[in-house]
Design a protein around this motif. Structure first.
Motif, PDB file in Angstrom:
ATOM      1  N   LEU A   9     -10.351  32.157 -58.190  1.00  0.00           N
ATOM      2  CA  LEU A   9     -10.889  33.490 -58.450  1.00  0.00           C
ATOM      3  C   LEU A   9     -11.762  33.981 -57.300  1.00  0.00           C
ATOM      4  CD1 LEU A   9     -11.904  33.144 -62.220  1.00  0.00           C
ATOM      5  CD2 LEU A   9      -9.716  33.893 -61.240  1.00  0.00           C
ATOM      6  N   GLN A  10     -12.046  35.269 -57.318  1.00  0.00           N
ATOM      7  CA  GLN A  10     -12.942  35.890 -56.354  1.00  0.00           C
ATOM      8  C   GLN A  10     -14.319  36.044 -56.997  1.00  0.00           C
ATOM      9  OE1 GLN A  10     -10.098  39.252 -55.459  1.00  0.00           O
ATOM     10  NE2 GLN A  10     -10.714  38.780 -53.357  1.00  0.00           N
ATOM     11  N   TRP A  11     -15.327  35.398 -56.377  1.00  0.00           N
ATOM     12  CA  TRP A  11     -16.674  35.363 -56.920  1.00  0.00           C
ATOM     13  C   TRP A  11     -17.622  36.211 -56.090  1.00  0.00           C
ATOM     14  CZ3 TRP A  11     -18.849  31.816 -60.738  1.00  0.00           C
ATOM     15  CH2 TRP A  11     -17.896  31.013 -61.379  1.00  0.00           C
ATOM     16  N   LEU A  12     -18.593  36.801 -56.781  1.00  0.00           N
ATOM     17  CA  LEU A  12     -19.690  37.512 -56.141  1.00  0.00           C
ATOM     18  C   LEU A  12     -20.986  36.886 -56.623  1.00  0.00           C
ATOM     19  CD1 LEU A  12     -20.651  39.956 -54.414  1.00  0.00           C
ATOM     20  CD2 LEU A  12     -20.688  41.285 -56.533  1.00  0.00           C
ATOM     21  N   ASP A  13     -21.800  36.399 -55.683  1.00  0.00           N
ATOM     22  CA  ASP A  13     -23.083  35.754 -55.985  1.00  0.00           C
ATOM     23  C   ASP A  13     -24.186  36.739 -55.607  1.00  0.00           C
ATOM     24  OD1 ASP A  13     -25.363  34.208 -56.173  1.00  0.00           O
ATOM     25  OD2 ASP A  13     -24.624  32.560 -54.935  1.00  0.00           O
ATOM     26  N   VAL A  14     -24.793  37.365 -56.620  1.00  0.00           N
ATOM     27  CA  VAL A  14     -25.765  38.441 -56.389  1.00  0.00           C
ATOM     28  C   VAL A  14     -27.179  37.858 -56.336  1.00  0.00           C
ATOM     29  CG1 VAL A  14     -26.695  40.602 -57.276  1.00  0.00           C
ATOM     30  CG2 VAL A  14     -24.262  40.095 -57.533  1.00  0.00           C
ATOM     31  N   PRO A  34     -12.425  26.569 -49.316  1.00  0.00           N
ATOM     32  CA  PRO A  34     -12.743  27.897 -49.848  1.00  0.00           C
ATOM     33  C   PRO A  34     -13.616  28.685 -48.887  1.00  0.00           C
ATOM     34  CG  PRO A  34     -13.998  26.215 -50.977  1.00  0.00           C
ATOM     35  CD  PRO A  34     -12.981  25.492 -50.140  1.00  0.00           C
ATOM     36  N   THR A  35     -13.423  29.983 -48.871  1.00  0.00           N
ATOM     37  CA  THR A  35     -14.154  30.858 -47.971  1.00  0.00           C
ATOM     38  C   THR A  35     -15.455  31.298 -48.626  1.00  0.00           C
ATOM     39  OG1 THR A  35     -12.129  31.706 -46.966  1.00  0.00           O
ATOM     40  CG2 THR A  35     -14.113  33.033 -46.718  1.00  0.00           C
ATOM     41  N   ALA A  69     -17.625  23.950 -54.824  1.00  0.00           N
ATOM     42  CA  ALA A  69     -17.309  22.549 -55.098  1.00  0.00           C
ATOM     43  C   ALA A  69     -16.540  22.364 -56.394  1.00  0.00           C
ATOM     44  CB  ALA A  69     -18.597  21.729 -55.144  1.00  0.00           C
ATOM     45  N   ARG A  70     -16.785  23.215 -57.378  1.00  0.00           N
ATOM     46  CA  ARG A  70     -16.239  22.982 -58.715  1.00  0.00           C
ATOM     47  C   ARG A  70     -15.059  23.875 -59.094  1.00  0.00           C
ATOM     48  NH1 ARG A  70     -18.946  20.369 -62.842  1.00  0.00           N
ATOM     49  NH2 ARG A  70     -20.859  19.263 -62.266  1.00  0.00           N
ATOM     50  N   CYS A  71     -14.952  25.057 -58.493  1.00  0.00           N
ATOM     51  CA  CYS A  71     -14.026  26.071 -59.027  1.00  0.00           C
ATOM     52  C   CYS A  71     -12.877  26.442 -58.104  1.00  0.00           C
ATOM     53  CB  CYS A  71     -14.816  27.336 -59.385  1.00  0.00           C
ATOM     54  SG  CYS A  71     -16.105  27.077 -60.611  1.00  0.00           S
ATOM     55  N   ARG A  72     -12.772  25.836 -56.951  1.00  0.00           N
ATOM     56  CA  ARG A  72     -11.706  26.182 -56.012  1.00  0.00           C
ATOM     57  C   ARG A  72     -11.536  27.698 -55.900  1.00  0.00           C
ATOM     58  NH1 ARG A  72      -6.771  21.934 -57.383  1.00  0.00           N
ATOM     59  NH2 ARG A  72      -7.960  20.000 -57.023  1.00  0.00           N
ATOM     60  N   PRO A  73     -12.594  28.423 -55.602  1.00  0.00           N
ATOM     61  CA  PRO A  73     -12.492  29.885 -55.560  1.00  0.00           C
ATOM     62  C   PRO A  73     -11.646  30.368 -54.384  1.00  0.00           C
ATOM     63  CG  PRO A  73     -14.576  29.185 -54.642  1.00  0.00           C
ATOM     64  CD  PRO A  73     -13.925  27.947 -55.201  1.00  0.00           C
ATOM     65  N   ARG A  74     -11.045  31.528 -54.548  1.00  0.00           N
ATOM     66  CA  ARG A  74     -10.357  32.147 -53.421  1.00  0.00           C
ATOM     67  C   ARG A  74     -11.380  32.578 -52.380  1.00  0.00           C
ATOM     68  NH1 ARG A  74      -7.013  37.322 -54.913  1.00  0.00           N
ATOM     69  NH2 ARG A  74      -6.358  35.833 -56.504  1.00  0.00           N
TER      70      ARG A  74
END
Length: 285
Positions: A42-47, A92-93, A60-65
């Motif tokens: 998934l694509q995550w945003l950390d605000v 992951p980027t 480390a845990r979610c293999r994000p895109r």
């Protein structure tokens, strides 16, 4: 004695933050991220990414895109970039940028998850920030956050502020437990509901805070990072020494000098409805 509340919320130095709160935030993130139940890729945003603690756990845990972390502090963003490994190849980027929580550098409905760690109480308009987070995720996407339970659940902070109020009753006005209404689950629930999110739930996350000795506990309060340390750093030496003595007497110390307390955070999550007004709000738990 001390400073007014407007001048106490100092957050800038990554190393000082990590010693004061980052080490405990990391423990919470390790439980918070799995609680979200998000799929891989998934694509995550950390605000309000700070030094990148939650972004690292997501990676480390979610293999994000992708994970995009944003923070207003240039120094925090620099620390997050330095802590992130090389993301070339299959890794992951992770990307960190300086930006405001109400002016997110992403397109509408472009993310799958927008999450925030320990920042909501420090924003001038938390409702606007949550609304912008909700706007950044696709229908069905997740919006989540966690905040410290400043009111009752932060053992070492509770003892510090109680000692400060004993030494100087006016210090009570600076206590985060009084200042920050979003340190309770009911307030978080209402904030998420106000943003139109559905399937809202909250949970408590409690982690151990173990200090090697009193210096390990007291030292971070001298660095000026955050409300309580800024208050301590503002005191004249004689008054600071008195507070140190009261604080030391208030914490439980083992035979080896170690101090074991607990810290509780409240987490909240919700889903952007597939259609406006089409969501279902679930009971808080």
């Amino acid at each position: 004695m001390g400073t007014d509340a407007e001048n106490t919320d100092v957050w800038a130095l990554g190393s000082a933050y990590d010693r004061y709160m980052g080490r405990w935030s990391r423990l919470v993130a390790e439980e918070f991220v799995p609680w979200l139940g998000c799929a891989d890729g998934l694509q995550w945003l950390d605000v309000g990414c700070g030094t990148g603690v939650m972004s690292a756990v997501v990676a480390a845990r979610c293999r994000p895109r992708t994970v995009v972390g944003i923070d207003r502090s240039e120094r925090f963003v620099r620390s997050a970039r330095e802590a992130a490994p090389d993301t070339t190849g299959a890794a992951p980027t992770r990307r960190f940028v300086v930006a405001d929580a109400t002016a997110l550098p992403v397109r509408r409905q472009s993310c799958d998850v927008a999450a925030s760690a320990l920042v909501l109480n420090f924003l001038p308009d938390p409702a606007a920030a949550v609304a912008r987070m909700a706007d950044s995720v696709r229908p069905g996407g997740t919006v989540a956050a966690y905040v410290w339970d400043y009111a009752d659940g932060m053992g070492f902070l509770r003892r510090l502020w109680d000692a400060a109020a004993e030494a100087d009753p006016s210090a009570a006005a600076l206590d985060e437990g009084r200042r920050f209404p979003l340190c309770r689950p009911q307030a978080l629930y209402a904030l998420w509901a106000g943003a139109g999110l559905a399937d809202i739930s909250t949970t408590a996350i409690e982690v151990p805070t173990v200090f090697a000795d009193f210096d390990d506990l007291w030292g971070p309060f001298l660095a000026g990072q955050g409300p309580a340390p800024a208050y301590v750093a503002s005191l004249p030496p004689v008054e600071r020494d008195r507070l140190r003595s009261l604080f030391s007497a208030a914490v439980p110390q083992g035979a080896d000098g170690s101090i074991t307390l607990t810290a509780r955070a409240w987490a909240v999550k919700g889903r952007r409805p597939d259609h406006p007004g089409g969501g279902r709000v679930s009971p808080t738990r």
